[in-house]
Design an enzyme around this catalytic site. Sequence first.
Site, short mmCIF file in Angstrom:
data_model
loop_
_atom_site.label_atom_id
_atom_site.label_comp_id
_atom_site.label_asym_id
_atom_site.label_seq_id
_atom_site.Cartn_x
_atom_site.Cartn_y
_atom_site.Cartn_z
CG HIS A 135 -7.88 -3.73 -1.29
ND1 HIS A 135 -8.88 -3.10 -1.72
CD2 HIS A 135 -6.98 -2.86 -1.14
CE1 HIS A 135 -8.73 -1.43 -1.39
NE2 HIS A 135 -7.56 -1.30 -1.01
CG ASN A 157 -1.20 8.87 8.69
OD1 ASN A 157 -2.26 8.38 8.75
ND2 ASN A 157 -0.01 9.56 8.66
NE ARG A 203 -3.85 1.40 2.79
CZ ARG A 203 -4.19 1.59 3.60
NH1 ARG A 203 -3.36 1.68 5.07
NH2 ARG A 203 -5.34 3.72 3.84
CG HIS A 253 -0.73 5.65 0.65
ND1 HIS A 253 -1.45 6.07 2.07
CD2 HIS A 253 -1.97 4.76 0.08
CE1 HIS A 253 -2.48 5.53 1.69
NE2 HIS A 253 -2.95 5.01 1.00
#
Length: 324
Positions: A192, A96, A64, A68
């Site tokens: 996911h 975050n 992830r 980001h």
Amino acid sequence: MALRLLFKFFLSFAVALCYLHSTNAQGLKVGFYSKTCPDVEAIVQKTTASFISRAPSLSGPLLRMHFHDCFVRGCDGSVLLNSTKSNQAEKEAVPNQSLRGFQVIDAVKDAVEKECPGVVSCADIVALVARDVVSMVRGPHWKVPTGRRDGVVSRASEVNLPSPFLNITQLKASFSQKGLSVKDLVVLSGGHTIGIAHCPTFSNRIYNFTGKGDTDPTLDPNYITHLRIKCKQGDVTSFVQMDPGSSKIFDTDYYKLVSKRRGLFQSDAALLDDDETKVYIGLQINSAQPSFFNDFGESMVKMGNIGVLTGKAGEIRKKCAVIN
Ligand code: HEM
Ligand SMILES: *[C@@H]1O[C@H](CO)[C@@H](O)[C@H](O)[C@H]1NC(C)=O
Ligand SMILES: *[C@@H]1O[C@H](CO)[C@@H](O)[C@H](O)[C@H]1NC(C)=O
Ligand SMILES: *[C@@H]1O[C@H](CO)[C@@H](O)[C@H](O)[C@H]1NC(C)=O
Ligand SMILES: CC(=O)N[C@H]1CO[C@H](CO)[C@@H](O)[C@@H]1O
């Protein structure tokens, strides 16, 4: 003589083709460090493995992290920067909260710096670690083009990641703003298949969907019962596996869940609201040889190209959490 010229011509043509193949418009290329730090990928792999073998659950946040990083200011390592007295860094922004694994990036960076000081960017390390954690949880392996440089700016106010409450139109717009396609959206959402999510990212769906104490009609009612046991109303600290039972294994289960109306987020469920994404999901479930693994590598490379700094732009940070 003519033959030799012809041969030379074809040779340079072939070389040019290879070159085009291994680089992209923005100048990243596979093996960027082959002369300057030949062992970098082995060092990254080994250091990452030493963490993942002890704590496989770090694979989720480390995958992830690359997402980001890339979606905010491009893949420039800005997600890694600490706040300073005068600046709130990306780390402080709401999405975050659940980013973890910065210690892995720091350990990898230290190991790489020992071998080739000042050569390998933190942005590349994030991209390589993301690839390696996926392989380590039995996912695909792909070649990561490198050559990114590190940015010097990180602002919490700029963090505008797609939220789990977006509908399909909004998700497509968010990805298209980054130059990513509808296919990239459905493929990368497959990330996911590993990892966890905290209750507030979906609790509206199981307790109070429209403000009338109702539930999301697109979510399997049996799954709602299960989720309510894991997440009591107002619980902000508990979390659930997104792919229950195989959240540490990278596989096509995510698409099975979504098709059974057990996608955890509204943004997962939304993938059934578009013809292209819906067809893709069906193909992954029903095919004897799903294309997901191959697709995932391709889409990760595309995501890894977003807004990269190359050449003389930016810098090579010495420590990933601070600019030089
Ligand atoms: C399509 C838009 C996306 C949305 C709305 C979204 C949203 C979220 C949210 C809300 C979480 C849970 C965070 C938490 O509560 O701890 C999560 C977790 C995660 N996301 Fe996404 N995500 C998206 C795309 C992606 C992409 C592109 C990737 C990587 C390819 C990715 C990989 C992950 C992983 C691996 C986790 C688990 C993290 C962990 O175990 O701590 N997501 N995502
Ligand atoms: C998605 O959300 C936006 C903003 O709330 C809304 O205007 C749009 O109609 C929604 N689209 C779909 C397909 O639900
Ligand atoms: C559901 O949401 C509405 C509107 O935000 C709020 O007024 C109500 O108290 C909530 N109901 C429950 C049971 O939390
Ligand atoms: C960055 O912040 C973290 C958490 O506050 C801290 O542990 C770390 O030492 C900082 N790194 C640097 C290089 O200042
Ligand atoms: C990992 C990290 O830096 N988390 C921070 C996210 O932002 C909150 C405030 O919004 C901080 O308290 C966390 O430390």
